[in-house]
Design a protein around this motif. Structure first.
Motif, PDB file in Angstrom:
ATOM      1  N   PRO A   1     -20.741 -24.111 -15.129  1.00 15.74           N
ATOM      2  CA  PRO A   1     -19.421 -24.150 -14.391  1.00 15.74           C
ATOM      3  C   PRO A   1     -19.177 -25.400 -13.987  1.00 15.74           C
ATOM      4  CG  PRO A   1     -20.682 -22.352 -13.852  1.00 15.74           C
ATOM      5  CD  PRO A   1     -21.707 -22.930 -14.670  1.00 15.74           C
ATOM      6  N   LYS A   2     -17.767 -25.448 -13.954  1.00 15.72           N
ATOM      7  CA  LYS A   2     -17.499 -26.938 -13.477  1.00 15.72           C
ATOM      8  C   LYS A   2     -17.786 -27.556 -12.204  1.00 15.72           C
ATOM      9  CE  LYS A   2     -13.243 -29.921 -13.608  1.00 15.72           C
ATOM     10  NZ  LYS A   2     -11.936 -30.160 -13.876  1.00 15.72           N
TER      11      LYS A   2
ATOM     12  N   MET B   1     -15.837 -36.546  -5.603  1.00 13.68           N
ATOM     13  CA  MET B   1     -16.264 -36.098  -7.003  1.00 13.68           C
ATOM     14  C   MET B   1     -15.353 -35.265  -7.666  1.00 13.68           C
ATOM     15  SD  MET B   1     -18.420 -38.576  -7.442  1.00 13.68           S
ATOM     16  CE  MET B   1     -18.858 -38.624  -9.104  1.00 13.68           C
ATOM     17  N   LYS B   2     -15.024 -34.155  -7.055  1.00 14.17           N
ATOM     18  CA  LYS B   2     -13.952 -33.165  -7.562  1.00 14.17           C
ATOM     19  C   LYS B   2     -12.736 -33.735  -7.881  1.00 14.17           C
ATOM     20  CE  LYS B   2     -12.505 -28.505  -6.757  1.00 14.17           C
ATOM     21  NZ  LYS B   2     -12.629 -27.271  -5.765  1.00 14.17           N
TER      22      LYS B   2
ATOM     23  N   GLY C   1      -9.818 -33.500 -17.275  1.00 17.76           N
ATOM     24  CA  GLY C   1     -10.617 -33.946 -18.400  1.00 17.76           C
ATOM     25  C   GLY C   1     -12.129 -33.179 -18.229  1.00 17.76           C
ATOM     26  N   GLU C   2     -12.987 -33.638 -19.261  1.00 16.84           N
ATOM     27  CA  GLU C   2     -14.391 -33.244 -19.115  1.00 16.84           C
ATOM     28  C   GLU C   2     -15.145 -33.932 -18.055  1.00 16.84           C
ATOM     29  OE1 GLU C   2     -15.879 -33.082 -23.190  1.00 16.84           O
ATOM     30  OE2 GLU C   2     -14.958 -31.162 -23.573  1.00 16.84           O
ATOM     31  N   ILE C   3     -16.249 -33.343 -17.724  1.00 18.51           N
ATOM     32  CA  ILE C   3     -17.050 -34.077 -16.772  1.00 18.51           C
ATOM     33  C   ILE C   3     -18.096 -34.680 -17.577  1.00 18.51           C
ATOM     34  CG2 ILE C   3     -18.674 -33.888 -14.838  1.00 18.51           C
ATOM     35  CD1 ILE C   3     -16.964 -31.465 -13.917  1.00 18.51           C
TER      36      ILE C   3
END
Length: 212
Positions: A128-129, A157-158, A164-166
């Motif tokens: 999960p993100k 950081m959120k 986009g992708e982490i």
């Protein structure tokens, strides 16, 4: 001192017999893991991971098993964590699955080896993100001044990764534990528990019954 000696119960959910054991311990582990999941145990994949520091002091912590096959058991962690640093110095490791409601334990000894970056990325992208962000936030095992500092970093950081992708942190990875022994413990009446130890010998496994 608090006396706990009167706390006891009988173990009577069933036995384990030599004739019922498969040649490959991972086959039995897969069966027991499936039954732990079917029983809806809380955190059936939770395992106690034990490592040793340079002075010989052992450390234990609960980690979640993420994958297993005939090669061994896989888990992921911060590579700057205490456990990862200890593994880097001494790859010998032990795992314990405490399935108490089923009156079962599985104890593993073996060697930990780092997973490839490709394997780590594949798993990291499936998380999960919020869990991906948490991996960036936590300098695992380091000292914190207050929880608020951790939460503030998470929000920072959120916002940074809102679009986009982490990406995979360079300090995050995983390990495959290749077992050298696997012991299956099944509780028995009158403390006559059933214990079977699988020991790796070349390409096969030696099976021995142990006294309870």
């Amino acid at each position: 001192m608090t006396d706990l000696s009167d706390i006891r119960r009988e173990y009577n959910k069933g036995g384990l017999r030599r004739a019922d054991l498969p040649a490959n311990p991972m086959t039995l582990f897969a069966t027991w893991m499936g039954q732990a999941r079917e029983a809806e145990l809380s955190d059936p994949t939770a395992m106690c991971v034990a490592t040793v520091d340079a002075s010989g002091q052992p450390f234990q912590r609960i980690v979640l098993l993420k994958r297993f096959d005939d090669n061994g058991f896989v888990f992921f962690t911060n590579l700057e964590s205490r456990k990862a640093q200890q593994i880097a110095a001494n790859a010998k490791i032990s795992l314990l699955f405490p399935w108490h409601p089923l009156e079962r334990q599985v104890a593993v000894t073996g060697q930990a080896e780092a997973l490839s970056t490709a394997e780590v990325i594949k798993y990291f992208m499936s998380r999960p993100k919020e869990s991906q962000i948490a991996a960036w936030v936590s300098k695992q095992s380091s000292k914190l001044s207050a929880r608020q500092a951790l939460e503030s970093k998470f929000m920072e950081m959120k916002a940074k990764f809102a679009q986009g992708e982490i990406p995979l942190p360079k300090f995050w990875g995983g390990f495959l534990v290749r077992p050298s022994s696997i012991e299956f413990w099944q509780g028995g009446e009158h403390r006559l528990h059933d214990r079977f130890l699988y020991t790796k010998e070349a390409s096969s496994w030696q099976i021995d019954r142990l006294a309870p």
